[in-house]
Design an enzyme around this catalytic site. Structure first.
Site, PDB file in Angstrom:
ATOM      1  N   SER A 253      42.260  47.573  37.608  1.00  0.00           N
ATOM      2  CA  SER A 253      42.940  46.907  39.053  1.00  0.00           C
ATOM      3  C   SER A 253      42.271  47.223  39.935  1.00  0.00           C
ATOM      4  CB  SER A 253      44.263  48.551  39.006  1.00  0.00           C
ATOM      5  OG  SER A 253      42.678  49.493  39.430  1.00  0.00           O
TER       6      SER A 253
ATOM      7  N   LYS B  30      38.671  48.651  40.319  1.00  0.00           N
ATOM      8  CA  LYS B  30      37.291  48.463  39.524  1.00  0.00           C
ATOM      9  C   LYS B  30      36.590  47.591  41.097  1.00  0.00           C
ATOM     10  CE  LYS B  30      39.498  48.103  35.179  1.00  0.00           C
ATOM     11  NZ  LYS B  30      40.530  47.843  35.164  1.00  0.00           N
TER      12      LYS B  30
ATOM     13  N   SER C 139      39.397  42.854  33.158  1.00  0.00           N
ATOM     14  CA  SER C 139      39.383  44.485  33.839  1.00  0.00           C
ATOM     15  C   SER C 139      39.234  44.941  32.671  1.00  0.00           C
ATOM     16  CB  SER C 139      40.904  44.071  34.578  1.00  0.00           C
ATOM     17  OG  SER C 139      40.588  45.589  34.992  1.00  0.00           O
TER      18      SER C 139
ATOM     19  N   LYS D  37      39.870  40.166  41.572  1.00  0.00           N
ATOM     20  CA  LYS D  37      40.022  41.506  41.788  1.00  0.00           C
ATOM     21  C   LYS D  37      41.811  40.990  41.221  1.00  0.00           C
ATOM     22  CE  LYS D  37      38.934  44.358  38.023  1.00  0.00           C
ATOM     23  NZ  LYS D  37      40.173  43.747  37.120  1.00  0.00           N
TER      24      LYS D  37
END
Length: 214
Positions: free
Chosen positions: A1, A4, A61, A165
Protein backbone atom coordinates in the site's frame (compact mmCIF):
# COMPACT_ATOMS: atom_id res chain seq x y z
CA UNK A 1 0.00 0.00 0.00
CA UNK A 2 1.04 3.65 0.02
CA UNK A 3 2.52 2.95 3.48
CA UNK A 4 5.39 1.41 1.54
CA UNK A 5 6.50 4.87 0.42
CA UNK A 6 7.94 5.27 3.94
CA UNK A 7 9.48 1.79 3.89
CA UNK A 8 11.10 2.62 0.53
CA UNK A 9 12.36 5.92 1.93
CA UNK A 10 14.19 4.08 4.72
CA UNK A 11 15.55 1.40 2.36
CA UNK A 12 16.83 4.05 -0.08
CA UNK A 13 18.38 6.01 2.80
CA UNK A 14 20.29 2.87 3.79
CA UNK A 15 21.49 2.40 0.20
CA UNK A 16 22.48 6.02 -0.36
CA UNK A 17 24.33 6.18 2.96
CA UNK A 18 26.30 3.04 2.05
CA UNK A 19 24.76 0.86 4.76
CA UNK A 20 23.13 -1.36 2.16
CA UNK A 21 24.04 -2.21 -1.40
CA UNK A 22 21.84 -3.24 -4.36
CA UNK A 23 23.67 -6.56 -4.60
CA UNK A 24 23.31 -7.52 -0.91
CA UNK A 25 21.43 -10.80 -0.46
CA UNK A 26 18.37 -10.61 1.77
CA UNK A 27 17.18 -13.78 3.49
CA UNK A 28 13.49 -14.56 3.79
CA UNK A 29 12.25 -15.12 7.35
CA UNK A 30 9.26 -17.17 8.50
CA UNK A 31 7.43 -13.93 9.29
CA UNK A 32 8.01 -12.51 5.82
CA UNK A 33 6.97 -15.77 4.14
CA UNK A 34 3.74 -15.82 6.16
CA UNK A 35 2.58 -12.38 4.97
CA UNK A 36 -0.81 -12.02 3.34
CA UNK A 37 -1.99 -9.59 0.67
CA UNK A 38 0.09 -8.76 -2.42
CA UNK A 39 3.25 -10.83 -2.42
CA UNK A 40 5.68 -12.80 -4.56
CA UNK A 41 5.44 -15.91 -2.34
CA UNK A 42 8.90 -15.76 -0.82
CA UNK A 43 10.29 -19.07 0.36
CA UNK A 44 12.35 -19.30 3.57
CA UNK A 45 15.03 -21.15 1.61
CA UNK A 46 15.57 -18.35 -0.88
CA UNK A 47 17.48 -15.09 -0.85
CA UNK A 48 16.86 -12.16 -3.15
CA UNK A 49 19.15 -9.22 -3.79
CA UNK A 50 18.14 -5.75 -2.64
CA UNK A 51 17.68 -4.88 -6.32
CA UNK A 52 15.17 -7.74 -6.76
CA UNK A 53 13.40 -6.87 -3.51
CA UNK A 54 12.98 -3.27 -4.67
CA UNK A 55 11.51 -4.44 -7.97
CA UNK A 56 8.98 -6.62 -6.15
CA UNK A 57 8.04 -3.85 -3.69
CA UNK A 58 7.75 -1.07 -6.29
CA UNK A 59 6.14 -3.00 -9.12
CA UNK A 60 3.77 -5.43 -7.39
CA UNK A 61 3.71 -4.01 -3.84
CA UNK A 62 5.07 -7.24 -2.33
CA UNK A 63 4.32 -7.33 1.41
CA UNK A 64 6.61 -10.31 2.02
CA UNK A 65 9.59 -8.48 0.52
CA UNK A 66 8.83 -5.34 2.54
CA UNK A 67 8.87 -7.34 5.79
CA UNK A 68 12.06 -9.20 4.81
CA UNK A 69 13.79 -5.86 4.14
CA UNK A 70 12.51 -4.34 7.40
CA UNK A 71 13.80 -7.29 9.42
CA UNK A 72 17.13 -7.25 7.62
CA UNK A 73 17.67 -3.52 8.16
CA UNK A 74 16.48 -3.18 11.77
CA UNK A 75 16.46 -6.70 13.22
CA UNK A 76 12.66 -6.78 13.52
CA UNK A 77 9.60 -5.28 11.88
CA UNK A 78 8.79 -3.49 15.19
CA UNK A 79 12.14 -1.70 15.22
CA UNK A 80 11.73 -0.73 11.57
CA UNK A 81 8.21 0.61 12.24
CA UNK A 82 9.57 2.69 15.14
CA UNK A 83 12.00 4.23 12.65
CA UNK A 84 9.17 4.86 10.18
CA UNK A 85 7.25 6.77 12.87
CA UNK A 86 10.35 8.72 13.88
CA UNK A 87 10.93 9.77 10.26
CA UNK A 88 7.25 10.68 9.89
CA UNK A 89 7.58 13.07 12.85
CA UNK A 90 10.71 14.64 11.38
CA UNK A 91 8.87 15.25 8.10
CA UNK A 92 5.94 16.91 9.90
CA UNK A 93 3.51 14.08 9.11
CA UNK A 94 1.24 14.96 12.03
CA UNK A 95 -1.70 12.74 11.07
CA UNK A 96 0.26 9.54 10.61
CA UNK A 97 0.87 6.54 12.85
CA UNK A 98 2.40 3.44 11.31
CA UNK A 99 1.62 0.08 12.95
CA UNK A 100 3.32 -2.03 10.29
CA UNK A 101 5.67 -1.60 7.32
CA UNK A 102 3.36 -2.89 4.57
CA UNK A 103 0.01 -1.18 5.05
CA UNK A 104 -2.31 -4.11 5.69
CA UNK A 105 -5.31 -2.92 7.75
CA UNK A 106 -4.53 -2.61 11.44
CA UNK A 107 -6.22 -0.60 14.20
CA UNK A 108 -4.54 2.78 14.64
CA UNK A 109 -2.56 2.51 11.39
CA UNK A 110 -3.49 5.87 9.86
CA UNK A 111 -2.27 8.59 7.52
CA UNK A 112 -3.63 11.50 5.47
CA UNK A 113 -3.39 12.59 1.85
CA UNK A 114 -1.14 15.48 2.86
CA UNK A 115 1.21 13.18 4.80
CA UNK A 116 1.42 10.74 1.88
CA UNK A 117 2.39 13.70 -0.32
CA UNK A 118 5.09 14.74 2.19
CA UNK A 119 6.78 11.34 2.31
CA UNK A 120 6.42 10.88 -1.46
CA UNK A 121 8.12 14.22 -2.04
CA UNK A 122 10.95 13.31 0.36
CA UNK A 123 11.50 9.98 -1.40
CA UNK A 124 11.54 11.52 -4.89
CA UNK A 125 13.71 14.53 -3.98
CA UNK A 126 16.30 12.80 -1.80
CA UNK A 127 16.43 9.42 -3.55
CA UNK A 128 15.59 9.96 -7.24
CA UNK A 129 17.04 6.53 -8.09
CA UNK A 130 13.80 5.03 -6.80
CA UNK A 131 12.17 5.98 -10.12
CA UNK A 132 14.30 3.34 -11.85
CA UNK A 133 12.00 0.90 -10.05
CA UNK A 134 8.72 2.82 -9.86
CA UNK A 135 8.67 3.35 -13.64
CA UNK A 136 9.06 -0.34 -14.53
CA UNK A 137 5.94 -1.49 -16.38
CA UNK A 138 6.82 -5.19 -16.68
CA UNK A 139 9.73 -7.29 -15.51
CA UNK A 140 10.53 -10.73 -14.14
CA UNK A 141 12.29 -12.27 -11.16
CA UNK A 142 13.77 -15.72 -10.47
CA UNK A 143 15.19 -16.19 -13.97
CA UNK A 144 11.94 -15.26 -15.66
CA UNK A 145 9.76 -17.55 -13.55
CA UNK A 146 7.97 -14.76 -11.66
CA UNK A 147 6.32 -12.13 -13.81
CA UNK A 148 5.84 -8.62 -12.46
CA UNK A 149 3.31 -6.16 -13.92
CA UNK A 150 3.05 -2.72 -12.35
CA UNK A 151 -0.08 -2.12 -10.25
CA UNK A 152 0.19 1.58 -11.22
CA UNK A 153 -1.48 1.84 -14.64
CA UNK A 154 -0.37 5.48 -15.02
CA UNK A 155 3.16 4.24 -15.72
CA UNK A 156 1.93 2.95 -19.04
CA UNK A 157 -0.76 5.53 -19.83
CA UNK A 158 0.28 8.89 -18.43
CA UNK A 159 2.91 11.08 -20.10
CA UNK A 160 5.77 11.79 -17.71
CA UNK A 161 4.59 9.40 -14.96
CA UNK A 162 7.41 8.59 -12.52
CA UNK A 163 5.50 6.46 -10.00
CA UNK A 164 4.88 6.23 -7.28
CA UNK A 165 2.81 3.78 -5.23
CA UNK A 166 -0.60 2.16 -5.26
CA UNK A 167 -2.39 0.65 -2.30
CA UNK A 168 -5.69 -1.05 -1.63
CA UNK A 169 -7.25 -2.80 1.35
CA UNK A 170 -10.84 -3.65 2.22
CA UNK A 171 -10.96 -0.77 4.74
CA UNK A 172 -8.88 1.85 2.92
CA UNK A 173 -10.28 0.99 -0.53
CA UNK A 174 -8.19 2.17 -3.53
CA UNK A 175 -5.34 4.58 -2.91
CA UNK A 176 -2.57 6.10 -4.96
CA UNK A 177 0.35 8.45 -4.69
CA UNK A 178 0.88 9.48 -8.31
CA UNK A 179 3.98 11.38 -9.41
CA UNK A 180 4.83 12.81 -12.81
CA UNK A 181 7.42 15.11 -14.35
CA UNK A 182 7.06 17.22 -17.49
CA UNK A 183 9.87 19.60 -18.35
CA UNK A 184 11.15 20.99 -15.08
CA UNK A 185 7.85 20.60 -13.21
CA UNK A 186 7.34 17.59 -10.95
CA UNK A 187 3.96 16.99 -9.32
CA UNK A 188 2.42 14.58 -6.83
CA UNK A 189 -1.30 13.78 -6.65
CA UNK A 190 -2.70 11.69 -3.81
CA UNK A 191 -5.97 9.79 -4.04
CA UNK A 192 -7.50 8.03 -1.03
CA UNK A 193 -10.53 5.81 -0.60
CA UNK A 194 -11.53 5.66 -4.26
CA UNK A 195 -14.40 3.17 -4.71
CA UNK A 196 -12.74 1.46 -7.68
CA UNK A 197 -9.25 1.09 -9.05
CA UNK A 198 -10.31 2.79 -12.29
CA UNK A 199 -11.58 5.85 -10.44
CA UNK A 200 -8.33 6.28 -8.50
CA UNK A 201 -6.35 6.48 -11.74
CA UNK A 202 -8.76 8.83 -13.54
CA UNK A 203 -8.95 11.15 -10.50
CA UNK A 204 -5.14 11.23 -10.23
CA UNK A 205 -4.90 12.03 -13.94
CA UNK A 206 -7.35 14.91 -13.53
CA UNK A 207 -5.35 16.36 -10.65
CA UNK A 208 -2.02 16.03 -12.46
CA UNK A 209 -3.51 17.53 -15.65
CA UNK A 210 -4.80 20.45 -13.62
CA UNK A 211 -1.35 20.95 -12.13
CA UNK A 212 0.47 20.83 -15.46
CA UNK A 213 -2.11 23.08 -17.19
CA UNK A 214 -2.11 25.72 -14.48
Amino acid sequence: SVTKVMSLLLIMEAIDSGKLSYSDKIPCTETAAAMGGSQIWLDVREELTVDEMLKAICVVSANDCTVAMAEYLCGSEEAFVAKMNETAKELGMNDTTFKNCHGIDEDGHVTSAYDIALMSRELLLKHPDITKYTTIWMDTLRDGKSELVNTNKLIRNYKGATGLKTGSTSVALYNLSASATRGDLSLIAVIMKAPTTKIRFSEAEQLLNYGFNN
